[in-house]
Design a protein around this motif. Sequence first.
Motif: not given
Length: 182
Positions: A14-32
């Motif tokens: 049998x086969x297993x399928x799934x969905x993964x959701x990842x969230x990460x937010x950079x510190x916007x102040x470091x990307x000026x």
Amino acid sequence: LGAKTLRAIVPAGQTVRGRVELKAWPDLKTFQPMQKGFGIKRRYERLTPTGALEEPKNLRVGDLIVVTLDINVVKGNRYLALEDPLPSVFEAVNPEFETQNKRPDAAAQDNTWTCDHRELRNDKALFFTNDWSQLGKFEMRYLARVIAEGDVMAPPDRIEAMYEPDHYGLSDILRVQTLPMS
């Protein structure tokens, strides 16, 4: 940190399928944005089937995107490198592949910033020039396609003199939201 391990017992064959959701937010102040000899800004526009450009709202998988890089050269130099990291939901369209360049007006989306070498990869577009002594504002355009749905950040662009590391420019980061194909 304290999350429980997920275990699944799968019957043989049998086969297993799934969905993964990842969230990460950079510190916007470091990307000026930074301008140390060069300035660079990036913008996205949706290319409609009629060839018109629209704001990048409600982008969907399959949409063509015109990526415009506005370049300000304050100090000319030789051997320049420009790196445009694409958001993970975009992929550059290579104009040399006939199957990706079927639109007759796609060639018109060429750049006024001329480059001696171009590399279009799945995660970024790279442009190189052997001599750029002209000062002023220039524009470069190329095509990308939305390949996935998501809410992602596009890392900053970088333009630099290859043999003068203190002569560069960084753009700001952009948030890109895309929807599934309709």
